[in-house]
Design a protein around this motif. Structure first.
Motif, PDB file in Angstrom:
ATOM      1  N   PRO A   1      -4.468  14.364  -0.940  1.00 56.90           N
ATOM      2  CA  PRO A   1      -5.003  13.997  -2.067  1.00 56.90           C
ATOM      3  C   PRO A   1      -4.321  13.028  -3.188  1.00 56.90           C
ATOM      4  O   PRO A   1      -3.635  13.545  -3.771  1.00 56.90           O
ATOM      5  N   ALA A   2      -4.870  11.798  -3.340  1.00 58.42           N
ATOM      6  CA  ALA A   2      -3.907  10.591  -4.148  1.00 58.42           C
ATOM      7  C   ALA A   2      -3.795  11.269  -5.509  1.00 58.42           C
ATOM      8  O   ALA A   2      -2.762  10.969  -6.175  1.00 58.42           O
ATOM      9  N   GLU A   3      -4.752  11.920  -6.013  1.00 61.25           N
ATOM     10  CA  GLU A   3      -4.565  12.190  -7.523  1.00 61.25           C
ATOM     11  C   GLU A   3      -3.608  13.276  -7.880  1.00 61.25           C
ATOM     12  O   GLU A   3      -3.061  13.299  -8.908  1.00 61.25           O
ATOM     13  N   ALA A   4      -3.204  14.138  -6.645  1.00 55.87           N
ATOM     14  CA  ALA A   4      -2.190  15.057  -6.851  1.00 55.87           C
ATOM     15  C   ALA A   4      -0.827  14.529  -7.127  1.00 55.87           C
ATOM     16  O   ALA A   4       0.079  15.083  -7.613  1.00 55.87           O
ATOM     17  N   GLY A   5      -0.742  13.144  -6.261  1.00 57.19           N
ATOM     18  CA  GLY A   5       0.675  12.547  -6.452  1.00 57.19           C
ATOM     19  C   GLY A   5       0.596  11.451  -7.511  1.00 57.19           C
ATOM     20  O   GLY A   5       1.492  11.221  -8.126  1.00 57.19           O
ATOM     21  N   GLY A   6      -0.428  10.857  -7.428  1.00 59.51           N
ATOM     22  CA  GLY A   6      -0.549   9.490  -8.523  1.00 59.51           C
ATOM     23  C   GLY A   6       0.344   8.407  -8.094  1.00 59.51           C
ATOM     24  O   GLY A   6       0.801   8.364  -7.180  1.00 59.51           O
ATOM     25  N   PRO A   7       0.048   7.399  -8.740  1.00 62.54           N
ATOM     26  CA  PRO A   7       0.552   6.075  -8.379  1.00 62.54           C
ATOM     27  C   PRO A   7       2.179   6.008  -8.330  1.00 62.54           C
ATOM     28  O   PRO A   7       2.733   5.433  -7.511  1.00 62.54           O
ATOM     29  N   ALA A   8       2.711   7.007  -9.223  1.00 63.96           N
ATOM     30  CA  ALA A   8       4.295   7.137  -8.873  1.00 63.96           C
ATOM     31  C   ALA A   8       4.713   7.677  -7.790  1.00 63.96           C
ATOM     32  O   ALA A   8       5.735   7.019  -7.097  1.00 63.96           O
ATOM     33  N   MET A   9       4.010   8.317  -7.063  1.00 67.49           N
ATOM     34  CA  MET A   9       4.249   8.949  -5.518  1.00 67.49           C
ATOM     35  C   MET A   9       4.132   7.742  -4.718  1.00 67.49           C
ATOM     36  O   MET A   9       5.062   7.660  -3.894  1.00 67.49           O
ATOM     37  N   LEU A  10       3.097   6.905  -4.850  1.00 68.12           N
ATOM     38  CA  LEU A  10       3.004   6.081  -3.858  1.00 68.12           C
ATOM     39  C   LEU A  10       3.839   4.788  -4.006  1.00 68.12           C
ATOM     40  O   LEU A  10       4.803   4.356  -3.127  1.00 68.12           O
ATOM     41  N   ARG A  11       4.344   4.667  -5.255  1.00 69.84           N
ATOM     42  CA  ARG A  11       5.232   3.458  -5.634  1.00 69.84           C
ATOM     43  C   ARG A  11       6.842   4.176  -4.851  1.00 69.84           C
ATOM     44  O   ARG A  11       7.541   3.426  -4.173  1.00 69.84           O
ATOM     45  N   ALA A  12       7.041   5.485  -5.052  1.00 69.67           N
ATOM     46  CA  ALA A  12       8.467   5.898  -4.684  1.00 69.67           C
ATOM     47  C   ALA A  12       8.370   5.868  -2.940  1.00 69.67           C
ATOM     48  O   ALA A  12       9.216   5.369  -2.368  1.00 69.67           O
ATOM     49  N   ILE A  13       7.230   6.235  -2.292  1.00 71.23           N
ATOM     50  CA  ILE A  13       7.188   6.331  -0.804  1.00 71.23           C
ATOM     51  C   ILE A  13       7.014   4.909  -0.289  1.00 71.23           C
ATOM     52  O   ILE A  13       7.703   4.869   0.769  1.00 71.23           O
ATOM     53  N   ARG A  14       6.504   4.104  -0.870  1.00 68.00           N
ATOM     54  CA  ARG A  14       6.423   2.567  -0.409  1.00 68.00           C
ATOM     55  C   ARG A  14       8.171   1.982  -0.315  1.00 68.00           C
ATOM     56  O   ARG A  14       8.314   1.117   0.489  1.00 68.00           O
ATOM     57  N   ALA A  15       8.963   2.532  -1.233  1.00 68.81           N
ATOM     58  CA  ALA A  15      10.181   1.926  -1.177  1.00 68.81           C
ATOM     59  C   ALA A  15      10.943   2.297   0.233  1.00 68.81           C
ATOM     60  O   ALA A  15      11.892   1.661   0.702  1.00 68.81           O
TER      61      ALA A  15
END
Length: 200
Positions: A126-140
């Motif tokens: 669920p995206a709201e549990a991680g937030g945009p910061a999580m996505l930014r980190a994993i995209r790296a």
């Protein structure tokens, strides 16, 4: 996703209303429509959408939990499978039927396992549990070009933050359709989301 970065999630939609809702979404340029399998008679809804809009939109199923459901979606004319979890058996079943597959993930381990299996995109859930910061980190650490779609809690107020974090698209549920919404209400919600996206 380049032409239509939104996946409209029609959780709870009924077959008798799905075509009118689909008409509004396709007219507004939303080209991916998902009917979760915990909706009333979901395979009939998928079949109706596929017959009417399958040449203009990707129609498929969400909340797909097993291989048997993949076969039923394919038989109904569906083109895309979306899961809430990283399940290799479902991925392989979808690929064997020539369907696009977007599995859910929440950890780097799950993401890389799914990419090795040949998935078409990844669903951060669920995206709201991680937030945009999580996505930014994993995209790296993900391979360049990996499409990651946040699902869960995405709405007009946070679309910009998700875009800045590298989202390739968005799965949008109640912000675009809640059970019982009319086609007109869906159109109004979709217009708000599209306008917010275009402003960024």
């Amino acid at each position: 996703m380049a032409d239509s970065p939104w996946i409209a999630i029609l959780r709870g939609v009924r077959p008798d209303e799905v075509e009118a809702i689909g008409a509004v979404l396709v007219e507004m340029g939303i080209r991916v429509i998902e009917v979760p399998l915990n909706s009333p008679d979901p395979f009939e809804s998928i079949a109706r959408l596929s017959r009417r809009y399958g040449d203009r939109a990707l129609i498929g199923a969400g909340t797909v939990m097993g291989e048997a459901d993949v076969a039923r979606v394919a038989d109904a004319g569906g083109q895309i499978i979306v899961t809430p979890h990283a399940d290799l058996a479902v991925v392989l079943a979808a690929k064997s039927r020539g369907l696009l597959i977007v599995p859910g993930f929440f950890t780097p381990t799950e993401a890389f396992a799914m990419l090795r299996a040949g998935v078409d995109a990844l669903k951060l859930f669920p995206a709201e549990a991680g937030g945009p910061a999580m996505l930014r980190a994993i995209r790296a650490v993900l391979p360049a070009g990996t499409m990651v779609l946040p699902v869960g809690g995405v709405d007009p107020d946070n679309v910009a933050a998700w875009m800045a974090a590298g989202a390739a698209g968005f799965g949008i549920g109640s912000a675009i359709y809640s059970q019982g919404d009319t086609a007109a209400e869906v159109g109004a919600k979709a217009a708000k989301i599209i306008a917010e996206f275009k402003q960024r």
